[in-house]
Motif scaffolding. Structure first.
Motif, PDB file in Angstrom:
ATOM      1  N   THR A  57       0.731  -1.288  -0.046  1.00 29.91           N
ATOM      2  CA  THR A  57       0.058  -0.255  -0.010  1.00 29.91           C
ATOM      3  C   THR A  57       1.025   1.099   0.013  1.00 29.91           C
ATOM      4  O   THR A  57       0.589   2.234  -0.572  1.00 29.91           O
ATOM      5  N   ALA A  58       2.076   1.206   0.767  1.00 34.96           N
ATOM      6  CA  ALA A  58       2.918   2.351   0.846  1.00 34.96           C
ATOM      7  C   ALA A  58       3.468   2.558  -0.573  1.00 34.96           C
ATOM      8  O   ALA A  58       3.553   3.737  -0.925  1.00 34.96           O
ATOM      9  N   ALA A  59       3.969   1.471  -1.137  1.00 37.08           N
ATOM     10  CA  ALA A  59       4.873   1.594  -2.444  1.00 37.08           C
ATOM     11  C   ALA A  59       3.580   2.041  -3.616  1.00 37.08           C
ATOM     12  O   ALA A  59       3.893   2.778  -4.404  1.00 37.08           O
ATOM     13  N   SER A  60       2.363   2.010  -3.364  1.00 41.73           N
ATOM     14  CA  SER A  60       1.281   2.390  -4.238  1.00 41.73           C
ATOM     15  C   SER A  60       1.182   3.961  -4.231  1.00 41.73           C
ATOM     16  O   SER A  60       1.161   4.806  -5.353  1.00 41.73           O
ATOM     17  N   ALA A  61       0.707   4.132  -2.919  1.00 36.53           N
ATOM     18  CA  ALA A  61       1.140   5.678  -2.518  1.00 36.53           C
ATOM     19  C   ALA A  61       2.114   6.630  -2.824  1.00 36.53           C
ATOM     20  O   ALA A  61       2.054   7.769  -3.583  1.00 36.53           O
ATOM     21  N   MET A  62       3.211   5.979  -2.927  1.00 36.94           N
ATOM     22  CA  MET A  62       4.763   6.714  -3.196  1.00 36.94           C
ATOM     23  C   MET A  62       4.546   6.643  -4.925  1.00 36.94           C
ATOM     24  O   MET A  62       4.992   7.776  -5.470  1.00 36.94           O
ATOM     25  N   ALA A  63       4.113   5.715  -5.562  1.00 39.14           N
ATOM     26  CA  ALA A  63       4.114   5.735  -6.979  1.00 39.14           C
ATOM     27  C   ALA A  63       3.196   6.803  -7.563  1.00 39.14           C
ATOM     28  O   ALA A  63       3.485   7.420  -8.425  1.00 39.14           O
ATOM     29  N   ILE A  64       2.079   6.965  -6.874  1.00 35.41           N
ATOM     30  CA  ILE A  64       1.174   7.979  -7.047  1.00 35.41           C
ATOM     31  C   ILE A  64       1.515   9.331  -6.701  1.00 35.41           C
ATOM     32  O   ILE A  64       1.600  10.428  -7.663  1.00 35.41           O
ATOM     33  N   GLY A  65       2.351   9.556  -5.651  1.00 36.88           N
ATOM     34  CA  GLY A  65       3.193  10.638  -5.469  1.00 36.88           C
ATOM     35  C   GLY A  65       4.039  11.036  -6.484  1.00 36.88           C
ATOM     36  O   GLY A  65       4.258  12.245  -6.639  1.00 36.88           O
ATOM     37  N   ALA A  66       4.769  10.027  -6.966  1.00 33.85           N
ATOM     38  CA  ALA A  66       6.003  10.496  -7.878  1.00 33.85           C
ATOM     39  C   ALA A  66       5.253  10.860  -9.360  1.00 33.85           C
ATOM     40  O   ALA A  66       5.994  11.798  -9.797  1.00 33.85           O
ATOM     41  N   TRP A  67       4.205  10.444  -9.494  1.00 34.39           N
ATOM     42  CA  TRP A  67       3.369  10.888 -10.835  1.00 34.39           C
ATOM     43  C   TRP A  67       2.857  12.219 -10.708  1.00 34.39           C
ATOM     44  O   TRP A  67       2.875  13.231 -11.330  1.00 34.39           O
ATOM     45  N   LEU A  68       2.346  12.612  -9.393  1.00 32.82           N
ATOM     46  CA  LEU A  68       1.759  13.772  -8.921  1.00 32.82           C
ATOM     47  C   LEU A  68       2.955  14.923  -9.016  1.00 32.82           C
ATOM     48  O   LEU A  68       2.574  16.080  -9.039  1.00 32.82           O
ATOM     49  N   ARG A 105      11.620   0.146   5.291  1.00 35.33           N
ATOM     50  CA  ARG A 105      11.420   0.776   6.766  1.00 35.33           C
ATOM     51  C   ARG A 105       9.798   0.408   7.250  1.00 35.33           C
ATOM     52  O   ARG A 105       9.565  -0.141   8.258  1.00 35.33           O
ATOM     53  N   ILE A 106       8.996   0.679   6.307  1.00 36.46           N
ATOM     54  CA  ILE A 106       7.520   0.747   6.597  1.00 36.46           C
ATOM     55  C   ILE A 106       7.101  -0.861   6.774  1.00 36.46           C
ATOM     56  O   ILE A 106       6.307  -1.435   7.500  1.00 36.46           O
ATOM     57  N   ALA A 107       7.670  -1.818   5.767  1.00 34.10           N
ATOM     58  CA  ALA A 107       7.533  -3.320   6.128  1.00 34.10           C
ATOM     59  C   ALA A 107       8.063  -3.669   7.396  1.00 34.10           C
ATOM     60  O   ALA A 107       7.451  -4.525   8.026  1.00 34.10           O
ATOM     61  N   LEU A 108       9.287  -3.133   7.817  1.00 36.28           N
ATOM     62  CA  LEU A 108       9.865  -3.557   9.195  1.00 36.28           C
ATOM     63  C   LEU A 108       9.122  -3.273  10.345  1.00 36.28           C
ATOM     64  O   LEU A 108       8.911  -4.051  11.375  1.00 36.28           O
ATOM     65  N   ALA A 109       8.579  -2.033   9.964  1.00 40.36           N
ATOM     66  CA  ALA A 109       7.509  -1.455  11.360  1.00 40.36           C
ATOM     67  C   ALA A 109       6.440  -2.056  11.284  1.00 40.36           C
ATOM     68  O   ALA A 109       5.450  -2.221  12.392  1.00 40.36           O
TER      69      ALA A 109
END
Length: 286
Positions: A147-158, A219-223
């Motif tokens: 989920t975090a990777a999806s949000a980062m991908a959308i953020g990189a496009w925006l 880091r998100i996966a570890l947490a």
């Protein structure tokens, strides 16, 4: 006498002809009431107030930083709070513009929802591939990281489609409003400009580069995805946890001890980078 009767008849016929038009006008007024001067003033006052609060957060953060090139602690919290308020100002202004000009066009709404669904689908597919490349397992075992990777991908496009154009446009409009002594509009535009600069720096530094994005996903996966306790054999005592894999959940991958990469100043000190392992140990579990 006949003329008086004829004029009265004409007036009655005209009123009967105008009655359906008046009903249609009242119905249209009920569906789309015009904005009153009071509501416009209330909206403008709220936007200016949020813009002023955003500027106050930035100035207070700068004061807590004592003019240093790198700030930390509560100063970072104030910077992000100011950026969030600026983003709310931009969202409110954009919503008012879209509601005023495109609310009656259902095709525009359908196109917007379809575009958002397509972007979410493509971003999720990209995130699944990236998580698989990092951890070498099925991404379904790491839902939070995916989920975090999806949000980062959308953020990189925006970053290229929205943040950079909005920042440049707001900066140009800020100069124009300040030169025309329109301080209310200048305050609103300054908040949007600051939010654009801040979020462009965050996304451009933490989500756009591949190394930083993979570090944040790890880091998100570890947490959130790795379990600190397990009944697995051969797990090192200094490990960061395990993630169970397979349908029977009798095997797991082990995260090695986390290695932080030291960096100084800016957003690097806010979110430190970690070294992403190239291989993960697989252990048997009961």
């Amino acid at each position: 006498m006949n003329k008086k009767k004829l004029s009265a008849f004409d007036g009655f016929a005209a009123s009967r002809a105008l009655l359906p038009w008046g009903r249609r006008r009242k119905s249209r007024f009920r569906r789309h009431p015009p904005l009153s001067v009071r509501s416009q003033f209330s909206f403008r006052f709220k936007v200016i107030a949020m813009s002023g609060a955003s500027a106050a957060c930035v100035l207070l953060a700068r004061a807590l930083g004592n003019g240093a090139s790198s700030i930390s602690g509560w100063a970072w919290v104030l910077v992000l709070a100011g950026a969030v308020l600026g983003a709310l100002v931009l969202g409110a202004v954009a919503h008012r513009f879209l509601d005023r000009h495109f609310s009656r066009f259902k095709s525009a709404k359908l196109f917007g929802f379809g575009l958002f669904a397509l972007a979410t689908f493509v971003a999720h597919g990209q995130a699944v591939g990236e998580v698989n490349n990092i951890f070498h397992i099925d991404a379904s075992s790491l839902p939070h990281a995916t989920t975090a990777a999806s949000a980062m991908a959308i953020g990189a496009w925006l970053f290229w489609a929205v943040l950079i154009p909005a920042t440049v446009a707001s900066g140009a409009w800020l100069i124009r409003c300040a030169s025309a002594l329109r301080w209310g509009d200048a305050t609103i535009t300054a908040a949007i400009f600051f939010a654009g600069v801040t979020w462009s720096a965050v996304v451009g530094h933490q989500a756009a580069p591949d190394v930083r994005r993979q570090s944040n996903i790890y880091r998100i996966a570890l947490a959130m995805d790795f379990n600190k306790r397990s009944n697995c054999e051969g797990v090192p005592a200094a490990s960061e946890g395990v993630v169970f894999i397979g349908p029977d959940q009798k095997r797991a991958i082990v995260a090695p001890p986390r290695v932080d990469i030291l960096s100084r100043g800016g957003f690097s000190s806010l979110v430190p980078q970690v070294q992403v392992p190239t291989e993960f140990q697989i252990v048997e579990c009961r």
